[in-house]
Design an enzyme around this catalytic site. Structure first.
Site, PDB file in Angstrom:
ATOM      1  N   ARG A 256       0.861  -1.172   0.000  1.00 44.29           N
ATOM      2  CA  ARG A 256       0.000   0.000   0.000  1.00 44.29           C
ATOM      3  C   ARG A 256       0.906   1.233   0.000  1.00 44.29           C
ATOM      4  O   ARG A 256       2.041   1.175   0.448  1.00 44.29           O
ATOM      5  CB  ARG A 256      -0.896   0.026   1.241  1.00 44.29           C
ATOM      6  CG  ARG A 256      -1.812  -1.183   1.386  1.00 44.29           C
ATOM      7  CD  ARG A 256      -2.597  -1.094   2.693  1.00 44.29           C
ATOM      8  NE  ARG A 256      -3.546  -2.206   2.849  1.00 44.29           N
ATOM      9  CZ  ARG A 256      -3.269  -3.355   3.451  1.00 44.29           C
ATOM     10  NH1 ARG A 256      -2.065  -3.544   3.998  1.00 44.29           N
ATOM     11  NH2 ARG A 256      -4.180  -4.316   3.541  1.00 44.29           N
TER      12      ARG A 256
ATOM     13  N   HIS B 274      -2.915   2.688  -5.925  1.00 42.64           N
ATOM     14  CA  HIS B 274      -3.437   1.435  -5.373  1.00 42.64           C
ATOM     15  C   HIS B 274      -3.677   0.399  -6.464  1.00 42.64           C
ATOM     16  O   HIS B 274      -3.653  -0.812  -6.202  1.00 42.64           O
ATOM     17  CB  HIS B 274      -4.734   1.688  -4.606  1.00 42.64           C
ATOM     18  CG  HIS B 274      -5.049   0.625  -3.600  1.00 42.64           C
ATOM     19  ND1 HIS B 274      -4.270   0.394  -2.485  1.00 42.64           N
ATOM     20  CD2 HIS B 274      -6.054  -0.302  -3.555  1.00 42.64           C
ATOM     21  CE1 HIS B 274      -4.774  -0.611  -1.785  1.00 42.64           C
ATOM     22  NE2 HIS B 274      -5.850  -1.051  -2.414  1.00 42.64           N
TER      23      HIS B 274
ATOM     24  N   ARG C 222      -0.932  -2.119  -6.709  1.00 45.89           N
ATOM     25  CA  ARG C 222      -1.053  -3.230  -5.758  1.00 45.89           C
ATOM     26  C   ARG C 222      -2.022  -4.284  -6.305  1.00 45.89           C
ATOM     27  O   ARG C 222      -1.761  -5.484  -6.218  1.00 45.89           O
ATOM     28  CB  ARG C 222      -1.526  -2.685  -4.413  1.00 45.89           C
ATOM     29  CG  ARG C 222      -1.826  -3.731  -3.344  1.00 45.89           C
ATOM     30  CD  ARG C 222      -2.110  -3.003  -2.028  1.00 45.89           C
ATOM     31  NE  ARG C 222      -2.957  -3.750  -1.120  1.00 45.89           N
ATOM     32  CZ  ARG C 222      -2.512  -4.614  -0.213  1.00 45.89           C
ATOM     33  NH1 ARG C 222      -1.219  -4.876  -0.123  1.00 45.89           N
ATOM     34  NH2 ARG C 222      -3.364  -5.229   0.591  1.00 45.89           N
TER      35      ARG C 222
ATOM     36  N   HIS D 287      -4.083  -9.455   3.663  1.00 40.79           N
ATOM     37  CA  HIS D 287      -5.531  -9.468   3.834  1.00 40.79           C
ATOM     38  C   HIS D 287      -5.902 -10.318   5.047  1.00 40.79           C
ATOM     39  O   HIS D 287      -5.415 -11.436   5.202  1.00 40.79           O
ATOM     40  CB  HIS D 287      -6.220 -10.056   2.596  1.00 40.79           C
ATOM     41  CG  HIS D 287      -6.217  -9.139   1.426  1.00 40.79           C
ATOM     42  ND1 HIS D 287      -6.398  -9.570   0.124  1.00 40.79           N
ATOM     43  CD2 HIS D 287      -6.055  -7.792   1.339  1.00 40.79           C
ATOM     44  CE1 HIS D 287      -6.361  -8.544  -0.700  1.00 40.79           C
ATOM     45  NE2 HIS D 287      -6.157  -7.454   0.026  1.00 40.79           N
TER      46      HIS D 287
ATOM     47  N   TYR E 150      -9.706 -11.218  -6.683  1.00 46.18           N
ATOM     48  CA  TYR E 150      -8.789 -11.267  -7.817  1.00 46.18           C
ATOM     49  C   TYR E 150      -9.061 -12.457  -8.726  1.00 46.18           C
ATOM     50  O   TYR E 150      -8.726 -12.425  -9.907  1.00 46.18           O
ATOM     51  CB  TYR E 150      -7.341 -11.288  -7.320  1.00 46.18           C
ATOM     52  CG  TYR E 150      -6.972 -10.008  -6.621  1.00 46.18           C
ATOM     53  CD1 TYR E 150      -6.796  -8.831  -7.344  1.00 46.18           C
ATOM     54  CD2 TYR E 150      -6.859  -9.954  -5.246  1.00 46.18           C
ATOM     55  CE1 TYR E 150      -6.499  -7.639  -6.710  1.00 46.18           C
ATOM     56  CE2 TYR E 150      -6.554  -8.765  -4.594  1.00 46.18           C
ATOM     57  CZ  TYR E 150      -6.389  -7.614  -5.330  1.00 46.18           C
ATOM     58  OH  TYR E 150      -6.104  -6.438  -4.702  1.00 46.18           O
TER      59      TYR E 150
ATOM     60  N   LYS F 111      -2.447  -2.820   7.764  1.00 41.71           N
ATOM     61  CA  LYS F 111      -3.675  -2.377   8.423  1.00 41.71           C
ATOM     62  C   LYS F 111      -3.874  -3.122   9.733  1.00 41.71           C
ATOM     63  O   LYS F 111      -3.652  -4.330   9.823  1.00 41.71           O
ATOM     64  CB  LYS F 111      -4.879  -2.630   7.507  1.00 41.71           C
ATOM     65  CG  LYS F 111      -5.042  -1.602   6.398  1.00 41.71           C
ATOM     66  CD  LYS F 111      -6.344  -1.831   5.672  1.00 41.71           C
ATOM     67  CE  LYS F 111      -6.593  -0.742   4.625  1.00 41.71           C
ATOM     68  NZ  LYS F 111      -7.884  -0.971   3.914  1.00 41.71           N
TER      69      LYS F 111
END
Length: 309
Positions: free
Chosen positions: A162, A255, A258, A281, A290, A185
């Site tokens: 990110r 982004h 990524r 994730h 994806y 995150k």
């Protein structure tokens, strides 16, 4: 007018948020969003019933209450996606509270989430991703800025970082190792392999940078023109100029690099679980988006190339 929830209920909400922060590693933004969602729910209940909301009232929430709440949220202009997030926060709080207070939260947990179309990631093609890296360097007004911007976008595409993660690197990473420990995150850590191209790009930037980043291991690696931390908006602007020069769509953002990293790995036979780990994730369902992108691209090629199309 809504009435403030009881002190016991306010304490319970604070306890749930502390739990999310301590055990689940929720970010400050996530905690603020959840607090806002739950405060809105409690305010609705008090207005709906005309009295203060306490623990007893909360344990008696019915399916009818939940339907009325969701109708209230949608009537306030919230999108289906936003309403679904709010409902998810309410369910999370009730699930946590029910375990501690010993009541049945089925009426809340059974509430149906509004349906919405998940947005698919919009990656660049492999050629476009490579062209972006060269173009952000070409449009820079100084050599060291060209090297800086190229290094940042190379990390986004080559390592799946990110923008906040790339800009959180410090002078201690002037010589990138073969693998980086990234804190993403919610404070979640992951190990990301570093390609030689990314190592070389950062090395070129450090060599040309007019600020002593190598001598300041605790300071930001990537600097602005005055030596302070690089503002992510400058990378977004460089990407905007690059996509205009290359004729790429508005979805070609930092982004998107990524997204491109993940999509190209998957297309090359990458394992979905491994890609989940590389991206950081928390849920595999996020990474599974994806697979839909890859399937959509496959159908596009099929429709263009099949002799009966």
């Amino acid at each position: 007018m809504s009435v403030l929830p009881s002190p016991a209920l306010r304490d319970a909400l604070a306890g749930w948020l502390s739990h999310l922060k301590a055990l689940d590693g929720a970010s400050a933004n996530t905690l603020r969003a959840y607090q806002s969602d739950l405060s809105g729910f409690l305010a609705f209940l008090s207005a709906h019933n005309g009295d203060a909301v306490g623990m007893t009232r909360l344990k008696a929430v019915s399916q009818s209450d939940m339907r009325a709440f969701l109708a209230h949220v949608r009537a306030g202009g919230a999108s289906a996606r936003s309403a679904a997030r709010t409902l998810s926060a309410v369910k999370g709080f009730f699930r946590w509270l029910a375990e501690r207070e010993g009541f049945d939260p089925t009426a809340v947990l059974a509430a149906r989430s509004p349906r919405y179309q998940r947005k698919l990631p919009r990656p660049l093609s492999e050629d476009a991703a490579r062209s972006v890296i060269g173009t952000v360097a070409d449009i820079a007004r100084e050599d060291w800025i060209a090297a800086r911007d190229a290094a940042v976008v190379t990390l986004l595409y080559g390592c799946g970082l990110r923008i906040s993660e790339a800009l959180s690197l410090t002078g201690a990473e002037t010589e990138l190792p073969s693998a980086l420990r990234i804190r993403g995150k919610g404070g979640k850590e992951r190990i990301v392999p570093v390609l030689p191209a990314a190592q070389s790009a950062v090395r070129d930037y450090v060599r040309l940078c007019p600020f002593p980043v190598a001598d300041e291991p605790a300071s930001p690696l990537f600097r602005g023109v005055r030596g302070g931390p690089l503002n992510p908006r400058l990378i977004a602007r460089a990407m905007e100029q690059a996509r205009e020069a290359l004729g790429l769509p508005a979805s070609a953002t930092p982004h998107a690099l990524r997204h491109s990293f993940a999509t190209h790995l998957l297309a090359a036979g990458g394992d979905l679980r491994a890609i989940q780990e590389l991206l950081g994730h928390a849920s595999l369902s996020t990474t599974q988006a994806y697979t839909a992108v890859d399937a959509a691209r496959l159908m596009e090629v099929y429709e263009k190339a099949h002799p009966r199309a």
